[in-house]
Write a protein that holds these residues in place. Structure first.
Motif: not given
Length: 387
Positions: A7, A40-41, A45, A54-57, A59-60, A72
């Protein structure tokens, strides 16, 4: 799965120009660099380096249900670099967050409004571990007898006398509530100026550090009532590797230094000074725990050879720490975890044999089927859900 994430630093005005750059071994950007979020906020993110952009949110969400992956994360991991004092803050309990969020939703207060208090319905306990040689913070309200001695050292100006009178209540919590309520909601600018001037110019062997801090705060936030609130709080100077745990209701402010911070995934912050942002005095007073107490230090416990665990006993998070591992150290995971390197070059190897080398400031997301992960070399923090 074991995948690198990254990030970019957030450029809040209080950020340091050098601390994150020094950690990562790069040239400073020239802008204040306050925080790097590894989570993932939705506010920032992390980016997942698996070739998908992809961002982590996201991806999750795509992997939710696979190998114990949730939709989350219950926590947010950060690097925090304070070059100037942050605002005095308090966070709600879970019950208070649920009630406050529902109340503001029903009232139609936009989530992005500057006067909105509750951005979500979650609590926000947090732990910070010092990475710099010292990390200065304000945390909790000082023993009342000591605070009275400090105020007695400030002389007899009208504003000081008014503060002293409110601290005279027999019940410590009532005295501190009355004092803070007066400072933030009733005291005029002249009274605040008199107290700050007296503290900035005052002399006290017992409270020399607190009076020096007053001068720092007065330079950063001239005439801010939060400077007086800070005089009532515990001044804490952490050494590298030491930590504090800030639960619901505890007033706190980070003043200077670099740290690893982990918190519940929430954005609920009520401010109590040292800020130009909105302060809802009535709501703040409803949340603060006014009981004086010692600084809320959190000692780690030994978890395995070469590993220690900062575990405040909440379900949202715990933080494992592997320091200077010259031999491999295993970290048992609880749920999706994030490994963050802070010194040296560390190799993180999952149970599948997948390995990632992390330089300081680099991180990786790890799914629970990779447990235990083995850390070799460097210094690494591993964030995970709590016990």
């Amino acid at each position: 799965m074991l995948v690198e994430i990254s990030n970019t630093p957030r450029d809040y005005a209080w950020g340091s120009a050098t601390l994150l750059a020094d950690l990562e071994g790069r040239t400073p950007s020239g802008a204040p660099e306050a925080e790097v979020w590894f989570g993932d906020h939705p506010g920032s993110p992390a980016l997942v380096h698996d070739g998908s952009d992809r961002t982590l949110d996201a991806w999750l969400g795509d992997h939710s249900g696979e190998a114990g992956v949730p939709a989350r994360l219950p926590y947010l991991l950060k690097l925090l670099a304070a070059g100037a004092p942050l605002s005095i803050q308090v966070h709600p309990s879970q019950e208070q967050a649920v009630e406050g969020f529902a109340r503001e939703e029903a009232a139609g207060v936009p989530v992005g409004a500057g006067h909105r208090n509750y951005k979500d319905d979650n609590h926000k306990p947090e732990v910070i571990v010092a990475l710099s040689e010292t990390f200065t913070a304000l945390a909790g309200l000082r023993d009342l007898a000591a605070t009275r001695r400090l105020v007695d050292a400030l002389g007899d100006a009208d504003g000081v006398r008014a503060l002293r009178e409110r601290l005279d209540a027999a019940d410590p919590s009532a005295a501190l509530r009355a004092a803070i309520g007066w400072v933030l909601g009733e005291a005029d600018a002249a009274a605040i100026e008199q107290i700050v001037t007296a503290a900035a110019s005052g002399q006290s062997e017992e409270f020399a550090a607190e009076l020096r801090l007053t001068r720092t705060l007065a330079s950063a936030y001239p005439a801010d009532p939060g400077i007086v609130v800070a005089l009532l709080m515990n001044l804490v100077e952490l050494r590298r590797g030491e930590a504090i745990f800030v639960p619901a209701g505890v007033l706190h402010a980070y003043v200077a230094g670099l740290g690893v911070e982990i918190m519940a995934a929430s954005d609920n912050v009520l401010r109590g000074g040292l800020t130009p942002k909105h302060i809802d005095v009535a709501e703040l007073l409803a949340l603060v725990d006014f009981r004086p107490a010692a600084p809320p230090l959190l000692a780690p416990r030994a978890a395995a050879d070469g590993t220690e665990l900062f575990a405040p006993g909440i379900r949202d998070f715990s933080l494992a720490h592997v320091a200077g591992a010259h031999v491999p150290a295993d970290v048992v995971l609880r749920g999706v975890s994030i490994a963050l390197s802070v010194a040296g070059r560390a190799v993180v190897t999952g149970a599948s044999g997948t390995a990632i080398e992390l330089a300081p400031g680099q991180a990786a997301v790890v799914t629970p089927d990779e447990s235990p992960v083995t850390v070799t070399g460097g210094e690494v923090f591993v964030a995970m859900p709590g016990e």
